[in-house]
Design a protein around this motif. Structure first.
Motif, PDB file in Angstrom:
ATOM      1  N   ASN A   1      77.799   3.561   3.484  1.00 25.40           N
ATOM      2  CA  ASN A   1      77.832   2.883   2.180  1.00 25.40           C
ATOM      3  C   ASN A   1      78.467   3.765   1.109  1.00 25.40           C
ATOM      4  O   ASN A   1      79.206   3.283   0.245  1.00 25.40           O
ATOM      5  CB  ASN A   1      76.418   2.462   1.768  1.00 25.40           C
TER       6      ASN A   1
ATOM      7  N   LEU B   1      69.775   3.918   9.564  1.00 24.67           N
ATOM      8  CA  LEU B   1      68.351   3.647   9.338  1.00 24.67           C
ATOM      9  C   LEU B   1      67.544   3.924  10.603  1.00 24.67           C
ATOM     10  O   LEU B   1      66.449   4.493  10.535  1.00 24.67           O
ATOM     11  CB  LEU B   1      68.155   2.184   8.894  1.00 24.67           C
TER      12      LEU B   1
ATOM     13  N   VAL C   1      66.056  -2.797  14.535  1.00 19.90           N
ATOM     14  CA  VAL C   1      66.920  -2.305  13.455  1.00 19.90           C
ATOM     15  C   VAL C   1      68.393  -2.605  13.746  1.00 19.90           C
ATOM     16  O   VAL C   1      69.223  -2.588  12.847  1.00 19.90           O
ATOM     17  CB  VAL C   1      66.695  -0.780  13.268  1.00 19.90           C
TER      18      VAL C   1
ATOM     19  N   ILE D   1      71.157   0.464   1.356  1.00 20.45           N
ATOM     20  CA  ILE D   1      70.544   1.709   1.838  1.00 20.45           C
ATOM     21  C   ILE D   1      71.525   2.849   1.583  1.00 20.45           C
ATOM     22  O   ILE D   1      72.747   2.686   1.724  1.00 20.45           O
ATOM     23  CB  ILE D   1      70.191   1.595   3.337  1.00 20.45           C
TER      24      ILE D   1
ATOM     25  N   ARG E   1      76.848   1.771  25.340  1.00 16.13           N
ATOM     26  CA  ARG E   1      77.751   2.630  24.568  1.00 16.13           C
ATOM     27  C   ARG E   1      76.999   3.629  23.683  1.00 16.13           C
ATOM     28  O   ARG E   1      77.602   4.537  23.120  1.00 16.13           O
ATOM     29  CB  ARG E   1      78.710   1.798  23.705  1.00 16.13           C
ATOM     30  N   HIS E   2      75.682   3.474  23.568  1.00 16.74           N
ATOM     31  CA  HIS E   2      74.886   4.391  22.745  1.00 16.74           C
ATOM     32  C   HIS E   2      74.221   5.506  23.561  1.00 16.74           C
ATOM     33  O   HIS E   2      73.482   6.324  22.986  1.00 16.74           O
ATOM     34  CB  HIS E   2      73.802   3.614  21.995  1.00 16.74           C
TER      35      HIS E   2
ATOM     36  N   LYS F   1      71.256 -12.962   8.965  1.00 15.10           N
ATOM     37  CA  LYS F   1      70.029 -12.293   8.509  1.00 15.10           C
ATOM     38  C   LYS F   1      68.965 -13.325   8.105  1.00 15.10           C
ATOM     39  O   LYS F   1      67.781 -13.121   8.341  1.00 15.10           O
ATOM     40  CB  LYS F   1      70.338 -11.352   7.336  1.00 15.10           C
TER      41      LYS F   1
HETATM   42  N1  LIG Z   1      72.990  -0.259   5.223  1.00 17.19           N
HETATM   43  C1  LIG Z   1      72.556  -1.168   4.344  1.00 17.19           C
HETATM   44  O1  LIG Z   1      72.791  -1.072   3.114  1.00 17.19           O
HETATM   45  C2  LIG Z   1      71.727  -2.323   4.811  1.00 17.19           C
HETATM   46  C3  LIG Z   1      71.245  -3.262   3.889  1.00 17.19           C
HETATM   47  C4  LIG Z   1      70.465  -4.320   4.327  1.00 17.19           C
HETATM   48  C5  LIG Z   1      70.178  -4.442   5.673  1.00 17.19           C
HETATM   49  N2  LIG Z   1      70.661  -3.537   6.552  1.00 17.19           N
HETATM   50  C6  LIG Z   1      70.328  -3.677   7.971  1.00 17.19           C
HETATM   51  O2  LIG Z   1      69.590  -2.544   8.372  1.00 17.19           O
HETATM   52  C7  LIG Z   1      69.885  -2.258   9.743  1.00 17.19           C
HETATM   53  C8  LIG Z   1      70.366  -0.822   9.869  1.00 17.19           C
HETATM   54  O3  LIG Z   1      71.488  -0.625   9.027  1.00 17.19           O
HETATM   55  P1  LIG Z   1      72.328   0.719   9.110  1.00 17.19           P
HETATM   56  O4  LIG Z   1      72.938   0.929   7.785  1.00 17.19           O
HETATM   57  O5  LIG Z   1      71.502   1.785   9.727  1.00 17.19           O
HETATM   58  O6  LIG Z   1      73.478   0.272  10.116  1.00 17.19           O
HETATM   59  P2  LIG Z   1      74.207   1.122  11.263  1.00 17.19           P
HETATM   60  O7  LIG Z   1      74.272   2.552  10.898  1.00 17.19           O
HETATM   61  O8  LIG Z   1      75.485   0.414  11.547  1.00 17.19           O
HETATM   62  O9  LIG Z   1      73.226   0.972  12.502  1.00 17.19           O
HETATM   63  C9  LIG Z   1      73.088  -0.220  13.203  1.00 17.19           C
HETATM   64  C10 LIG Z   1      73.139   0.081  14.684  1.00 17.19           C
HETATM   65  O10 LIG Z   1      72.977  -1.149  15.409  1.00 17.19           O
HETATM   66  C11 LIG Z   1      73.869  -1.095  16.511  1.00 17.19           C
HETATM   67  N3  LIG Z   1      74.183  -2.419  17.022  1.00 17.19           N
HETATM   68  C12 LIG Z   1      75.087  -3.298  16.548  1.00 17.19           C
HETATM   69  N4  LIG Z   1      75.079  -4.406  17.303  1.00 17.19           N
HETATM   70  C13 LIG Z   1      74.170  -4.204  18.277  1.00 17.19           C
HETATM   71  C14 LIG Z   1      73.719  -4.985  19.362  1.00 17.19           C
HETATM   72  N5  LIG Z   1      74.206  -6.202  19.612  1.00 17.19           N
HETATM   73  N6  LIG Z   1      72.758  -4.463  20.163  1.00 17.19           N
HETATM   74  C15 LIG Z   1      72.272  -3.230  19.917  1.00 17.19           C
HETATM   75  N7  LIG Z   1      72.660  -2.451  18.923  1.00 17.19           N
HETATM   76  C16 LIG Z   1      73.607  -2.934  18.100  1.00 17.19           C
HETATM   77  C17 LIG Z   1      75.101  -0.409  15.977  1.00 17.19           C
HETATM   78  O11 LIG Z   1      75.873   0.081  17.037  1.00 17.19           O
HETATM   79  P3  LIG Z   1      77.301   0.780  16.805  1.00 17.19           P
HETATM   80  O12 LIG Z   1      76.991   2.100  16.165  1.00 17.19           O
HETATM   81  O13 LIG Z   1      77.842   0.937  18.163  1.00 17.19           O
HETATM   82  O14 LIG Z   1      78.056  -0.151  15.928  1.00 17.19           O
HETATM   83  C18 LIG Z   1      74.480   0.690  15.118  1.00 17.19           C
HETATM   84  O15 LIG Z   1      74.245   1.864  15.874  1.00 17.19           O
HETATM   85  C19 LIG Z   1      70.909  -3.290  10.187  1.00 17.19           C
HETATM   86  O16 LIG Z   1      70.232  -4.370  10.792  1.00 17.19           O
HETATM   87  C20 LIG Z   1      71.540  -3.716   8.881  1.00 17.19           C
HETATM   88  O17 LIG Z   1      72.110  -5.005   8.945  1.00 17.19           O
HETATM   89  C21 LIG Z   1      71.432  -2.472   6.156  1.00 17.19           C
END
Ligand SMILES: NC(=O)c1ccc[n+]([C@@H]2O[C@H](COP(=O)([O-])OP(=O)(O)OC[C@H]3O[C@@H](n4cnc5c(N)ncnc54)[C@H](OP(=O)(O)O)[C@@H]3O)[C@@H](O)[C@H]2O)c1
Length: 236
Positions: free
Chosen positions: A192, A14, A85, A187, A36-37, A158
């Motif tokens: 997913n 996202l 995010v 998403i 790490r990013h 959350k």
């Molecule tokens: N995907 C869904 O269906 C869904 C549904 C509802 C809500 N959400 C929320 O929407 C947001 C984005 O989701 P996404 O699917 O894009 O997830 P994603 O691809 O896993 O992206 C989340 C990013 O946050 C990083 N992260 C994790 N812990 C962190 C920390 N402590 N500090 C800084 N960065 C950190 C992760 O790092 P790493 O890559 O190193 O792990 C990853 O790059 C998240 O908050 C998720 O919970 C997602």
């Protein structure tokens, strides 16, 4: 002057879609990530061009966030808003079946503490300039906790993020700062699709669709919206 937006979790699914969406619409975007990013932030700079700059944190702390935001302002100009995010998901076992606190601690850290640290650094700046808009990312589980069965830690984290956003929204309203939350359902991401190969992904929410809602909340069009919790469920 282009508006400057800070994004955490910029290298995630996202986050990347949101950065792209905002850059395409003329915003200047600062992606703040963990050390790490750094490499993935650099690649995003190459992909998105002058509208995007990456700022890896020295460490995962409020002080490091404060330093990064100082660097963002110096390089891009005053910060108009932020979308927090960063987050993660772990689940699959019922609360009483978890033998340790690993999942609990990691979910609170990735989803709640990451936002808390960012907000602690961001809000004094926005309050001092008496303007700004922040969006946090919750989940549909916040409104339907029972759908988080098997993912209690994620659901609690959350829910806490959204509660924090709503409290803060009241605290900073008179200072001209707005805080809102979006609640995505599922998403449509590669992760997913990999995890749920038999699901009907056409019912999910496109990352660009979530990005459009976030952009609205960041924009002046939402100048009278604060403390809102916006469902973004698609047909999931
Ligand atoms: N995907 C869904 O269906 C869904 C549904 C509802 C809500 N959400 C929320 O929407 C947001 C984005 O989701 P996404 O699917 O894009 O997830 P994603 O691809 O896993 O992206 C989340 C990013 O946050 C990083 N992260 C994790 N812990 C962190 C920390 N402590 N500090 C800084 N960065 C950190 C992760 O790092 P790493 O890559 O190193 O792990 C990853 O790059 C998240 O908050 C998720 O919970 C997602």
């Amino acid at each position: 002057m282009p508006r400057v937006i800070v994004i955490s979790g910029a290298v995630g699914a996202l986050g990347t879609a949101l950065c792209r969406y905002l850059v395409e619409r003329g915003y200047r975007v600062a992606g703040v990530g963990l050390a790490r990013h750094a490499e993935r932030l650099r690649k995003l700079e190459q992909e998105l061009g002058a509208g995007f700059a990456g700022f890896p944190l020295q460490e995962d702390s409020t002080a490091a966030w404060d330093a990064a935001l100082g660097a963002v302002s110096a390089r891009l100009g005053p910060i108009s808003g932020a979308a927090l995010v960063a987050g993660g998901w772990r689940g699959g076992r019922r609360f009483h079946e978890e033998g340790d606190e690993d999942t609990w601690r990691s979910m609170l850290d990735e989803n709640l503490e990451s936002a808390q640290r960012a907000l602690r650094a961001l809000l004094p700046r926005l309050v001092a300039q008496r303007a700004g808009s922040v969006v946090v990312i919750g989940s549909r589980n916040v409104e339907r906790p029972w759908s988080g069965a098997g993912a209690a830690a994620y659901t609690v984290a959350k829910s806490a993020v959204v509660a924090l956003a709503r409290v803060i929204a009241a605290e900073v309203l008179d200072a001209g700062v707005r805080v809102n939350a979006v609640l995505p359902s599922t998403i449509d991401t590669a992760a997913n699709r990999g995890a749920m190969p038999d699901a009907d992904a056409s019912r999910w929410v496109e990352p660009e669709s979530v990005a459009a809602v976030i952009e609205f909340l960041l924009s002046d069009a939402a100048r009278d919206v604060s403390g809102a919790v916006v469902p973004v469920y698609g047909r999931a």
